[in-house]
Motif scaffolding. Structure first.
Motif, PDB file in Angstrom:
ATOM      1  N   UNK A  90       1.773   0.200 -10.272  1.00 13.39           N
ATOM      2  CA  UNK A  90       1.002  -1.030 -10.109  1.00 13.39           C
ATOM      3  C   UNK A  90       0.688  -1.659 -11.462  1.00 13.39           C
ATOM      4  N   UNK A  91       0.752  -2.960 -11.502  1.00 10.01           N
ATOM      5  CA  UNK A  91       0.268  -3.711 -12.660  1.00 10.01           C
ATOM      6  C   UNK A  91      -1.243  -3.882 -12.521  1.00 10.01           C
ATOM      7  N   UNK A  92      -1.860  -4.498 -13.533  1.00 13.91           N
ATOM      8  CA  UNK A  92      -3.292  -4.775 -13.438  1.00 13.91           C
ATOM      9  C   UNK A  92      -3.573  -5.688 -12.247  1.00 13.91           C
ATOM     10  N   UNK A  93      -2.754  -6.712 -12.069  1.00 11.16           N
ATOM     11  CA  UNK A  93      -2.913  -7.609 -10.923  1.00 11.16           C
ATOM     12  C   UNK A  93      -2.666  -6.870  -9.614  1.00 11.16           C
ATOM     13  N   UNK A  94      -1.697  -5.934  -9.671  1.00  9.62           N
ATOM     14  CA  UNK A  94      -1.389  -5.164  -8.462  1.00  9.62           C
ATOM     15  C   UNK A  94      -2.545  -4.286  -8.035  1.00  9.62           C
ATOM     16  N   UNK A  95      -3.236  -3.653  -9.013  1.00 14.15           N
ATOM     17  CA  UNK A  95      -4.377  -2.791  -8.681  1.00 14.15           C
ATOM     18  C   UNK A  95      -5.498  -3.617  -8.053  1.00 14.15           C
ATOM     19  N   UNK A  96      -5.739  -4.803  -8.580  1.00 13.44           N
ATOM     20  CA  UNK A  96      -6.775  -5.669  -8.034  1.00 13.44           C
ATOM     21  C   UNK A  96      -6.418  -6.114  -6.613  1.00 13.44           C
ATOM     22  N   UNK A  97      -5.137  -6.477  -6.429  1.00 11.37           N
ATOM     23  CA  UNK A  97      -4.682  -6.907  -5.104  1.00 11.37           C
ATOM     24  C   UNK A  97      -4.809  -5.756  -4.103  1.00 11.37           C
ATOM     25  N   UNK A  98      -4.418  -4.542  -4.522  1.00 11.63           N
ATOM     26  CA  UNK A  98      -4.420  -3.380  -3.626  1.00 11.63           C
ATOM     27  C   UNK A  98      -5.839  -3.055  -3.152  1.00 11.63           C
ATOM     28  N   UNK A  99      -6.803  -3.148  -4.064  1.00  9.65           N
ATOM     29  CA  UNK A  99      -8.191  -2.814  -3.707  1.00  9.65           C
ATOM     30  C   UNK A  99      -8.682  -3.680  -2.551  1.00  9.65           C
ATOM     31  N   UNK A 100      -8.427  -4.975  -2.635  1.00  4.03           N
ATOM     32  CA  UNK A 100      -8.887  -5.887  -1.581  1.00  4.03           C
ATOM     33  C   UNK A 100      -7.993  -5.806  -0.339  1.00  4.03           C
ATOM     34  N   UNK A 101      -6.707  -5.568  -0.551  1.00 10.50           N
ATOM     35  CA  UNK A 101      -5.779  -5.484   0.579  1.00 10.50           C
ATOM     36  C   UNK A 101      -6.135  -4.309   1.488  1.00 10.50           C
ATOM     37  N   UNK A 102      -6.509  -3.175   0.885  1.00 10.67           N
ATOM     38  CA  UNK A 102      -6.877  -1.996   1.685  1.00 10.67           C
ATOM     39  C   UNK A 102      -8.095  -2.285   2.552  1.00 10.67           C
ATOM     40  N   UNK A 103      -9.114  -2.915   1.922  1.00 11.22           N
ATOM     41  CA  UNK A 103     -10.327  -3.218   2.689  1.00 11.22           C
ATOM     42  C   UNK A 103     -10.013  -4.182   3.826  1.00 11.22           C
ATOM     43  N   UNK A 104      -9.185  -5.183   3.517  1.00 11.80           N
ATOM     44  CA  UNK A 104      -8.835  -6.150   4.555  1.00 11.80           C
ATOM     45  C   UNK A 104      -8.067  -5.519   5.698  1.00 11.80           C
ATOM     46  N   UNK A 105      -7.132  -4.613   5.353  1.00 15.52           N
ATOM     47  CA  UNK A 105      -6.340  -3.970   6.392  1.00 15.52           C
ATOM     48  C   UNK A 105      -7.192  -3.052   7.259  1.00 15.52           C
ATOM     49  N   UNK A 106      -8.144  -2.378   6.664  1.00 17.52           N
ATOM     50  CA  UNK A 106      -9.059  -1.521   7.448  1.00 17.52           C
ATOM     51  C   UNK A 106      -9.852  -2.354   8.439  1.00 17.52           C
ATOM     52  N   UNK A 107     -10.352  -3.506   8.000  1.00 14.21           N
ATOM     53  CA  UNK A 107     -11.119  -4.373   8.886  1.00 14.21           C
ATOM     54  C   UNK A 107     -10.250  -4.904  10.034  1.00 14.21           C
ATOM     55  N   UNK A 108      -9.031  -5.260   9.719  1.00 13.48           N
ATOM     56  CA  UNK A 108      -8.126  -5.763  10.761  1.00 13.48           C
ATOM     57  C   UNK A 108      -7.806  -4.654  11.766  1.00 13.48           C
ATOM     58  N   UNK A 109      -7.565  -3.434  11.269  1.00 16.36           N
ATOM     59  CA  UNK A 109      -7.286  -2.309  12.165  1.00 16.36           C
ATOM     60  C   UNK A 109      -8.488  -2.012  13.063  1.00 16.36           C
ATOM     61  N   UNK A 167       0.832  -1.206   0.000  1.00 15.83           N
ATOM     62  CA  UNK A 167       0.000   0.000   0.000  1.00 15.83           C
ATOM     63  C   UNK A 167       0.867   1.256   0.000  1.00 15.83           C
ATOM     64  N   UNK A 168       1.929   1.272   0.816  1.00 16.62           N
ATOM     65  CA  UNK A 168       2.809   2.443   0.882  1.00 16.62           C
ATOM     66  C   UNK A 168       3.536   2.645  -0.446  1.00 16.62           C
ATOM     67  N   UNK A 169       4.024   1.572  -1.058  1.00 20.19           N
ATOM     68  CA  UNK A 169       4.734   1.687  -2.345  1.00 20.19           C
ATOM     69  C   UNK A 169       3.792   2.185  -3.428  1.00 20.19           C
ATOM     70  N   UNK A 170       2.537   1.703  -3.412  1.00 23.84           N
ATOM     71  CA  UNK A 170       1.570   2.139  -4.422  1.00 23.84           C
ATOM     72  C   UNK A 170       1.213   3.608  -4.234  1.00 23.84           C
ATOM     73  N   UNK A 171       1.094   4.056  -3.007  1.00 18.97           N
ATOM     74  CA  UNK A 171       0.717   5.455  -2.759  1.00 18.97           C
ATOM     75  C   UNK A 171       1.845   6.417  -3.098  1.00 18.97           C
ATOM     76  N   UNK A 172       3.101   5.987  -2.872  1.00 17.01           N
ATOM     77  CA  UNK A 172       4.238   6.895  -3.087  1.00 17.01           C
ATOM     78  C   UNK A 172       4.980   6.615  -4.392  1.00 17.01           C
ATOM     79  N   UNK A 173       4.562   5.564  -5.123  1.00 16.20           N
ATOM     80  CA  UNK A 173       5.154   5.225  -6.419  1.00 16.20           C
ATOM     81  C   UNK A 173       6.659   5.007  -6.310  1.00 16.20           C
ATOM     82  N   UNK A 174       7.099   4.543  -5.169  1.00 16.55           N
ATOM     83  CA  UNK A 174       8.540   4.351  -4.976  1.00 16.55           C
ATOM     84  C   UNK A 174       8.778   3.492  -3.750  1.00 16.55           C
ATOM     85  N   UNK A 175       9.677   2.513  -3.889  1.00 18.00           N
ATOM     86  CA  UNK A 175      10.082   1.722  -2.732  1.00 18.00           C
ATOM     87  C   UNK A 175      10.885   2.582  -1.749  1.00 18.00           C
TER      88      UNK A 175
END
Length: 332
Positions: A59-78, A12-20
């Motif tokens: 992000x790749x196409x797979x990365x965008x799909x992964x990020x969408x679900x990862x964000x929701x999952x992380x919010x629920x865990x938090x 999530x951080x790499x996707x938001x800042x476009x840089x490792x």
């Protein structure tokens, strides 16, 4: 798959800042750690999440799909972690309270108001009932705490004495006792009493029988199949007198008045199971003990002030004057 929360946060951080590199700076870790962990994750998933280039990552196409679900999952865990933390701190959850006292005024009412102000996220559930029922419910963890009249802890329970209440006689305003500032037992030896069949009627019945028996008089006590409100109306109609605790005197009824029964007090305790680990209940007990201690200190200071005031109000003997004992009977 060995997917860890830090993997999601790195993506999530790499996707938001476009840089490792920039993601590493924000998260406070080494850039190599983020790059390596994301590469490990991609190997586990079998697909690239980022396209890497000299200016950063996208992000790749797979990365965008992964990020969408990862964000929701992380919010629920938090949210889940925050909720557990709130429960652990006693700032959320609920407390099941057995009551045998009025909520209208007095220490118990003050305690509840103070707790609600400090812990608005905690729900308080109140259950009325007989002391024996409450104690059984505490032992079986159906209640968290009960506030009852007692002097010692029941078996398998802990208790803490918190406050005392005066006992009041409820009399019609037309009764001769209404003209007294306070009432003593001798005023009641030939009076008829009425009590409710429901609690605390049986306890009041036993209390009357015990104390009036000391005067050598058989108590005249009648059970009535009515609640407290209608019992007060029966008193106003002259059907008999009754007793009530100090906290209940905060509620007024037409054509009846309350008169203090001199020298009589009811001790109230909190009772709970030592195996009950409800943090919200522990917060309530902690506040109750602190308020009780503060009240006792205030009462002690007030009593000391009264003693000092009485001592200062006594007439002093002028210095050098002879007291009657020094005259030895001689005429002046």
């Amino acid at each position: 798959m060995a997917l860890e929360l830090r993997h999601l946060r790195y993506v999530i951080a790499a996707a938001e800042h476009h840089s490792f590199r920039r993601a590493a700076g924000v998260l406070g870790v080494n850039q190599s750690a983020i790059s390596r962990r994301i590469r490990d994750l991609e190997d586990e998933l079998g697909a690239s999440l980022f396209n890497r280039h000299s200016g950063g990552v996208e992000l790749t196409f797979a990365g965008r799909s992964f990020l969408e679900h990862a964000k929701r999952g992380l919010v629920q865990i938090d949210c889940a972690a925050s909720l557990v933390d709130a429960h652990g701190c006693g700032d959320a959850g609920n407390v099941r309270i057995g009551i045998f006292s009025s909520l209208s005024s007095g220490f118990f009412a003050d305690l509840l108001h103070a707790f609600e102000r400090r812990h608005a996220g905690v729900r308080l559930d109140f259950i009325e009932g007989a002391p024996t029922e409450h104690i059984a419910s505490i032992r079986h963890h159906k209640l968290d705490v009960a506030f009852l009249t007692c002097t010692i802890a029941p078996p398998y329970c802990d208790s803490e004495h918190l406050w005392t209440e005066g006992i009041y006689v409820v009399v019609p305003v037309t009764d001769s006792l209404a003209g007294k500032a306070e009432i003593i037992w001798d005023d009641l030896y030939d009076r008829h009493f009425i009590v409710s069949r429901s609690d605390p009627g049986p306890e009041i019945h036993d209390y009357l029988v015990k104390h009036l028996a000391r005067l050598g008089h058989r108590a005249s006590v009648e059970y009535c199949s009515v609640g407290r409100d209608n019992l007060m109306h029966l008193v106003s109609l002259g059907k008999g007198l009754t007793l009530t605790s100090e906290a209940t005197t905060g509620t007024t009824f037409p054509k009846v008045t309350y008169r203090l029964l001199a020298g009589e007090q009811l001790p109230f305790c909190a009772i709970w199971s030592p195996q009950n680990d409800n943090p919200a209940m522990r917060r309530l007990l902690s506040l109750a003990k602190a308020m009780s201690k503060r009240n006792r200190q205030c009462e002690s200071r007030a009593n000391s002030a009264i003693v000092v005031s009485k001592a200062l109000s006594r007439p002093s003997v002028p210095h050098g004057s002879a007291s009657p004992s020094r005259n030895h009977g001689r005429s002046p």
